[in-house]
Design a protein around this motif. Structure first.
Motif, PDB file in Angstrom:
ATOM      1  N   MET A  91     -15.837   6.099 -15.116  1.00 32.63           N
ATOM      2  CA  MET A  91     -15.096   6.988 -14.209  1.00 32.63           C
ATOM      3  C   MET A  91     -15.132   6.105 -12.775  1.00 32.63           C
ATOM      4  SD  MET A  91     -13.280   9.679 -13.829  1.00 32.63           S
ATOM      5  CE  MET A  91     -13.699  11.311 -14.334  1.00 32.63           C
ATOM      6  N   LYS A  92     -16.254   5.471 -12.237  1.00 34.55           N
ATOM      7  CA  LYS A  92     -16.123   4.866 -11.007  1.00 34.55           C
ATOM      8  C   LYS A  92     -15.216   3.849 -11.071  1.00 34.55           C
ATOM      9  CE  LYS A  92     -20.678   5.732  -8.791  1.00 34.55           C
ATOM     10  NZ  LYS A  92     -21.735   4.989  -8.101  1.00 34.55           N
ATOM     11  N   GLN A  93     -15.028   3.091 -12.189  1.00 40.86           N
ATOM     12  CA  GLN A  93     -14.253   1.905 -12.373  1.00 40.86           C
ATOM     13  C   GLN A  93     -12.877   2.466 -11.943  1.00 40.86           C
ATOM     14  OE1 GLN A  93     -14.095  -0.279 -15.626  1.00 40.86           O
ATOM     15  NE2 GLN A  93     -13.301  -2.143 -14.943  1.00 40.86           N
ATOM     16  N   ALA A  94     -12.498   3.594 -12.750  1.00 40.97           N
ATOM     17  CA  ALA A  94     -10.965   4.307 -12.394  1.00 40.97           C
ATOM     18  C   ALA A  94     -10.832   4.479 -11.016  1.00 40.97           C
ATOM     19  CB  ALA A  94     -10.870   5.325 -13.411  1.00 40.97           C
ATOM     20  N   ASN A  95     -11.569   5.098 -10.104  1.00 39.54           N
ATOM     21  CA  ASN A  95     -11.796   5.566  -8.950  1.00 39.54           C
ATOM     22  C   ASN A  95     -11.397   4.310  -8.161  1.00 39.54           C
ATOM     23  OD1 ASN A  95     -11.778   8.442  -9.522  1.00 39.54           O
ATOM     24  ND2 ASN A  95     -14.099   8.360  -9.169  1.00 39.54           N
ATOM     25  N   SER A  96     -12.230   3.225  -8.233  1.00 39.23           N
ATOM     26  CA  SER A  96     -12.023   1.930  -7.410  1.00 39.23           C
ATOM     27  C   SER A  96     -10.690   1.299  -8.021  1.00 39.23           C
ATOM     28  CB  SER A  96     -13.253   1.050  -7.921  1.00 39.23           C
ATOM     29  OG  SER A  96     -13.286   0.537  -9.189  1.00 39.23           O
ATOM     30  N   HIS A  97     -10.221   1.475  -8.822  1.00 44.73           N
ATOM     31  CA  HIS A  97      -8.810   0.744  -9.395  1.00 44.73           C
ATOM     32  C   HIS A  97      -7.922   1.937  -8.585  1.00 44.73           C
ATOM     33  CE1 HIS A  97      -5.542  -1.071 -11.247  1.00 44.73           C
ATOM     34  NE2 HIS A  97      -4.995   0.123 -11.582  1.00 44.73           N
ATOM     35  N   LEU A  98      -8.158   3.182  -8.606  1.00 48.38           N
ATOM     36  CA  LEU A  98      -7.224   3.747  -7.715  1.00 48.38           C
ATOM     37  C   LEU A  98      -7.007   3.540  -6.142  1.00 48.38           C
ATOM     38  CD1 LEU A  98      -4.989   6.133  -7.925  1.00 48.38           C
ATOM     39  CD2 LEU A  98      -6.994   7.850  -7.839  1.00 48.38           C
ATOM     40  N   ALA A  99      -8.208   3.276  -5.926  1.00 48.59           N
ATOM     41  CA  ALA A  99      -8.486   3.123  -4.278  1.00 48.59           C
ATOM     42  C   ALA A  99      -7.698   1.730  -4.172  1.00 48.59           C
ATOM     43  CB  ALA A  99      -9.970   3.245  -4.066  1.00 48.59           C
ATOM     44  N   ALA A 100      -8.068   0.745  -4.902  1.00 48.63           N
ATOM     45  CA  ALA A 100      -7.427  -0.579  -4.673  1.00 48.63           C
ATOM     46  C   ALA A 100      -5.837  -0.518  -4.723  1.00 48.63           C
ATOM     47  CB  ALA A 100      -7.965  -1.592  -5.746  1.00 48.63           C
ATOM     48  N   ARG A 101      -5.332   0.432  -5.702  1.00 47.19           N
ATOM     49  CA  ARG A 101      -3.853   0.568  -5.526  1.00 47.19           C
ATOM     50  C   ARG A 101      -3.338   1.030  -4.495  1.00 47.19           C
ATOM     51  NH1 ARG A 101       0.706  -1.427  -6.093  1.00 47.19           N
ATOM     52  NH2 ARG A 101       2.353  -0.175  -6.773  1.00 47.19           N
ATOM     53  N   ARG A 102      -3.906   2.142  -4.042  1.00 50.12           N
ATOM     54  CA  ARG A 102      -3.496   2.897  -2.801  1.00 50.12           C
ATOM     55  C   ARG A 102      -3.622   1.995  -1.555  1.00 50.12           C
ATOM     56  NH1 ARG A 102      -6.699   8.812  -3.349  1.00 50.12           N
ATOM     57  NH2 ARG A 102      -5.066   9.503  -4.713  1.00 50.12           N
ATOM     58  N   ALA A 103      -4.549   1.114  -1.476  1.00 51.39           N
ATOM     59  CA  ALA A 103      -4.787   0.014  -0.343  1.00 51.39           C
ATOM     60  C   ALA A 103      -3.567  -0.720  -0.340  1.00 51.39           C
ATOM     61  CB  ALA A 103      -6.127  -0.588  -0.509  1.00 51.39           C
ATOM     62  N   GLN A 104      -3.172  -1.305  -1.682  1.00 49.15           N
ATOM     63  CA  GLN A 104      -2.111  -2.146  -1.898  1.00 49.15           C
ATOM     64  C   GLN A 104      -0.655  -1.584  -1.176  1.00 49.15           C
ATOM     65  OE1 GLN A 104      -2.176  -2.952  -6.212  1.00 49.15           O
ATOM     66  NE2 GLN A 104      -3.316  -4.850  -5.586  1.00 49.15           N
ATOM     67  N   LYS A 105      -0.598  -0.221  -1.882  1.00 46.83           N
ATOM     68  CA  LYS A 105       0.505   0.578  -1.513  1.00 46.83           C
ATOM     69  C   LYS A 105       0.688   0.763   0.293  1.00 46.83           C
ATOM     70  CE  LYS A 105       2.127   4.018  -3.826  1.00 46.83           C
ATOM     71  NZ  LYS A 105       2.024   5.095  -4.775  1.00 46.83           N
ATOM     72  N   ALA A 106      -0.458   0.931   0.587  1.00 51.37           N
ATOM     73  CA  ALA A 106      -0.693   1.342   2.120  1.00 51.37           C
ATOM     74  C   ALA A 106      -0.233   0.155   2.863  1.00 51.37           C
ATOM     75  CB  ALA A 106      -1.852   1.911   2.682  1.00 51.37           C
ATOM     76  N   ALA A 107      -0.578  -1.066   2.286  1.00 45.45           N
ATOM     77  CA  ALA A 107      -0.275  -2.354   3.110  1.00 45.45           C
ATOM     78  C   ALA A 107       1.092  -2.585   3.248  1.00 45.45           C
ATOM     79  CB  ALA A 107      -0.952  -3.359   2.274  1.00 45.45           C
ATOM     80  N   LEU A 108       1.976  -2.009   2.431  1.00 49.69           N
ATOM     81  CA  LEU A 108       3.577  -2.033   2.365  1.00 49.69           C
ATOM     82  C   LEU A 108       4.188  -1.062   3.401  1.00 49.69           C
ATOM     83  CD1 LEU A 108       4.037  -2.318  -1.434  1.00 49.69           C
ATOM     84  CD2 LEU A 108       4.207  -4.144   0.336  1.00 49.69           C
ATOM     85  N   LEU A 109       3.414  -0.042   3.759  1.00 46.80           N
ATOM     86  CA  LEU A 109       4.090   0.894   4.671  1.00 46.80           C
ATOM     87  C   LEU A 109       4.702   0.314   6.099  1.00 46.80           C
ATOM     88  CD1 LEU A 109       4.714   4.110   5.002  1.00 46.80           C
ATOM     89  CD2 LEU A 109       2.227   4.203   6.130  1.00 46.80           C
ATOM     90  N   PRO A 110       4.252  -0.339   6.776  1.00 42.71           N
ATOM     91  CA  PRO A 110       4.913  -0.915   7.777  1.00 42.71           C
ATOM     92  C   PRO A 110       6.224  -1.659   7.510  1.00 42.71           C
ATOM     93  CG  PRO A 110       2.697  -1.368   8.272  1.00 42.71           C
ATOM     94  CD  PRO A 110       2.748  -0.862   6.602  1.00 42.71           C
ATOM     95  N   GLN A 111       6.272  -2.146   6.344  1.00 47.49           N
ATOM     96  CA  GLN A 111       7.342  -3.090   6.043  1.00 47.49           C
ATOM     97  C   GLN A 111       8.534  -2.153   5.543  1.00 47.49           C
ATOM     98  OE1 GLN A 111       6.631  -5.838   2.504  1.00 47.49           O
ATOM     99  NE2 GLN A 111       8.728  -6.473   2.767  1.00 47.49           N
ATOM    100  N   VAL A 112       7.976  -0.835   4.773  1.00 49.54           N
ATOM    101  CA  VAL A 112       9.034  -0.087   4.504  1.00 49.54           C
ATOM    102  C   VAL A 112       9.681   0.723   5.754  1.00 49.54           C
ATOM    103  CG1 VAL A 112       9.067   2.263   3.492  1.00 49.54           C
ATOM    104  CG2 VAL A 112       7.797   0.585   2.286  1.00 49.54           C
ATOM    105  N   VAL A 113       8.759   0.883   6.636  1.00 53.48           N
ATOM    106  CA  VAL A 113       9.223   1.641   7.939  1.00 53.48           C
ATOM    107  C   VAL A 113      10.407   0.520   8.593  1.00 53.48           C
ATOM    108  CG1 VAL A 113       8.524   2.488  10.163  1.00 53.48           C
ATOM    109  CG2 VAL A 113       7.370   3.138   7.991  1.00 53.48           C
ATOM    110  N   GLN A 114      10.115  -0.716   8.786  1.00 51.27           N
ATOM    111  CA  GLN A 114      10.792  -1.748   9.162  1.00 51.27           C
ATOM    112  C   GLN A 114      12.189  -1.615   8.619  1.00 51.27           C
ATOM    113  OE1 GLN A 114      10.522  -3.194  12.240  1.00 51.27           O
ATOM    114  NE2 GLN A 114      12.501  -3.863  12.019  1.00 51.27           N
ATOM    115  N   LEU A 115      12.010  -1.939   7.246  1.00 49.97           N
ATOM    116  CA  LEU A 115      13.260  -1.826   6.576  1.00 49.97           C
ATOM    117  C   LEU A 115      14.215  -0.683   6.472  1.00 49.97           C
ATOM    118  CD1 LEU A 115      11.844  -3.511   2.896  1.00 49.97           C
ATOM    119  CD2 LEU A 115      13.022  -4.540   4.843  1.00 49.97           C
ATOM    120  N   ALA A 116      13.634   0.468   6.621  1.00 46.08           N
ATOM    121  CA  ALA A 116      14.413   1.833   6.984  1.00 46.08           C
ATOM    122  C   ALA A 116      14.920   1.770   8.378  1.00 46.08           C
ATOM    123  CB  ALA A 116      13.299   2.914   6.925  1.00 46.08           C
ATOM    124  N   ARG A 117      14.209   1.192   9.269  1.00 44.19           N
ATOM    125  CA  ARG A 117      14.718   0.897  10.664  1.00 44.19           C
ATOM    126  C   ARG A 117      15.919   0.164  10.873  1.00 44.19           C
ATOM    127  NH1 ARG A 117       9.064   0.641  13.834  1.00 44.19           N
ATOM    128  NH2 ARG A 117       8.846   3.041  13.972  1.00 44.19           N
TER     129      ARG A 117
END
Length: 69
Positions: A1-27
């Motif tokens: 279960m811990k491995q699944a949680n760490s995988h989910l946390a890693a995926r969220r971090a990857q997605k979060a890193a894209l947020l500034p780029q997403v905002v810029q493209l929207a602008r």
């Protein structure tokens, strides 16, 4: 279960890193679909991130530290 949680946390971090780029493209005036295609996320994710939410609220939703564009 811990491995699944760490995988989910890693995926969220990857997605979060894209947020500034997403905002810029929207602008720059790109459609949600074009942004989604360019950054490799679902259009629904882009919609959720940009639907009238300040950048800080989007970061909180993702469970990440405060970000700025």
């Amino acid at each position: 279960m811990k491995q699944a949680n760490s995988h989910l946390a890693a995926r969220r971090a990857q997605k979060a890193a894209l947020l500034p780029q997403v905002v810029q493209l929207a602008r720059e005036g790109l459609s949600y679909q074009k942004i989604a295609d360019q950054v490799g996320l679902a259009k629904s994710t882009i919609c959720q991130w940009l639907r009238g939410r300040p950048l800080e609220q989007a970061a909180k939703t993702l469970g990440t530290p405060r970000m700025t564009a």
